[in-house]
Design a protein around this motif. Structure first.
Motif, mmCIF file in Angstrom:
data_model
loop_
_atom_site.group_PDB
_atom_site.id
_atom_site.type_symbol
_atom_site.label_atom_id
_atom_site.label_comp_id
_atom_site.label_asym_id
_atom_site.label_seq_id
_atom_site.Cartn_x
_atom_site.Cartn_y
_atom_site.Cartn_z
ATOM 1 N N ALA A 31 2.297 -1.565 4.553
ATOM 2 C CA ALA A 31 2.678 -0.188 4.248
ATOM 3 C C ALA A 31 3.955 -0.154 3.412
ATOM 4 O O ALA A 31 4.924 -0.856 3.716
ATOM 5 C CB ALA A 31 2.896 0.593 5.546
ATOM 6 N N LYS A 61 0.212 4.169 2.655
ATOM 7 C CA LYS A 61 0.242 3.862 4.086
ATOM 8 C C LYS A 61 1.653 4.021 4.626
ATOM 9 O O LYS A 61 2.632 3.652 3.981
ATOM 10 C CB LYS A 61 -0.252 2.432 4.350
ATOM 11 C CG LYS A 61 -0.294 2.067 5.836
ATOM 12 C CD LYS A 61 -0.639 0.604 6.065
ATOM 13 C CE LYS A 61 -2.106 0.330 5.924
ATOM 14 N NZ LYS A 61 -2.433 -1.059 6.396
ATOM 15 N N ASN A 74 0.848 -1.196 0.000
ATOM 16 C CA ASN A 74 0.000 0.000 0.000
ATOM 17 C C ASN A 74 0.880 1.242 0.000
ATOM 18 O O ASN A 74 1.506 1.577 1.010
ATOM 19 C CB ASN A 74 -0.909 -0.023 1.230
ATOM 20 C CG ASN A 74 -1.926 1.091 1.216
ATOM 21 O OD1 ASN A 74 -1.785 2.074 0.497
ATOM 22 N ND2 ASN A 74 -2.961 0.948 2.029
ATOM 23 N N VAL A 88 -2.748 7.017 5.168
ATOM 24 C CA VAL A 88 -3.120 6.545 6.497
ATOM 25 C C VAL A 88 -1.849 6.115 7.212
ATOM 26 O O VAL A 88 -0.830 5.809 6.580
ATOM 27 C CB VAL A 88 -4.114 5.360 6.446
ATOM 28 C CG1 VAL A 88 -5.428 5.791 5.837
ATOM 29 C CG2 VAL A 88 -3.521 4.181 5.677
ATOM 30 N N GLU A 146 -0.178 3.687 10.524
ATOM 31 C CA GLU A 146 -0.369 2.499 11.350
ATOM 32 C C GLU A 146 0.781 2.456 12.348
ATOM 33 O O GLU A 146 1.922 2.768 12.001
ATOM 34 C CB GLU A 146 -0.354 1.257 10.467
ATOM 35 C CG GLU A 146 -0.459 -0.062 11.202
ATOM 36 C CD GLU A 146 -0.390 -1.257 10.255
ATOM 37 O OE1 GLU A 146 -0.783 -2.349 10.676
ATOM 38 O OE2 GLU A 146 0.071 -1.093 9.108
#
Length: 221
Positions: free
Chosen positions: A60, A5, A2, A35, A37
């Motif tokens: 990510a 991420k 991703n 985003v 994490e």
């Protein structure tokens, strides 16, 4: 993978420090469409094993490996690291302090060409380490300190030979170099991080230094 991420990967054995680090992370500006994490890793035998576990547990693209006692004060940290990576796809790893060249003894901070800046407490109280000088550009380096290491590519950490808490950082830098990637310390108008490490425990330090010298003797020439 991703590419929108960003994962913060932290080996934890002190929840108070970890929670403080998380507070700083949660105060960062997150670029539109991205985003974040936070991956906490516990009960590991070494930094390398912990970081490998963290690397495998997230999809990510951008991974930020940081000590539990590192507090990111630059609110635009995520945008700044993305800018460095986007400018040069060959840059695989970023740190905030390191050395232009790693000395043949493997100890980056003995280099006479240190780069970067950070607030640090390794002498027992917080003070500024500033090796940036008058440079206002990102600098390519031979290695960075492990207080925070930011990657856009995944390369396994050498948990086969670095089974403790020292020299995992320079090892990983040299692994990136072996794969043809570059390492950078970005320009920081103000230090991006506080590293509240206190006086460092150097148990087994020389053992892992000798392992580094044996494994990377060709690179350190």
């Amino acid at each position: 993978m991703n590419d929108k991420k960003v994962a913060f990967i932290i080996c934890v054995n002190n929840d108070d420090l970890y929670q403080k680090a998380v507070e700083y992370i949660n105060n960062l500006l997150v670029p539109y469409g991205f985003v974040i994490e936070i991956v906490d890793i516990r009960n590991q035998r070494s930094m390398t094993s912990g970081y490998n576990k963290g690397m495998m547990s997230t999809d990510a693209k951008y991974k930020i490996y940081l000590h539990q006692d590192v507090f990111i004060t630059n609110k635009n940290f995520i945008g700044d690291i993305l800018e460095v990576f986007n400018k040069n796809a060959e840059i695989g790893l970023i740190g905030v302090i390191g050395a232009k060249y790693i000395p043949t003894d493997g100890i980056w901070w003995k280099s006479n060409k240190k780069i970067g800046k950070v607030y640090d407490s390794h002498r027992g109280k917080i003070g500024l380490l500033d090796f940036q000088g008058n440079s206002k550009t990102d600098e390519l380096v031979g290695g960075v300190d492990g207080l925070i290491m930011i990657t856009q590519y995944d390369i396994p950490w050498r948990d086969d030979i670095f089974t403790g808490w020292h020299f995992y950082d320079i090892s990983q830098c040299l692994e990136f170099i072996r794969k043809g990637y570059k390492i950078a310390v970005p320009y920081q108008e103000e230090p991006w991080c506080i590293h509240d490490c206190g006086i460092v425990n150097l148990y087994n330090y020389d053992r892992y230094r000798l392992i580094l010298l044996n494994e990377y003797k060709n690179e350190l020439k």
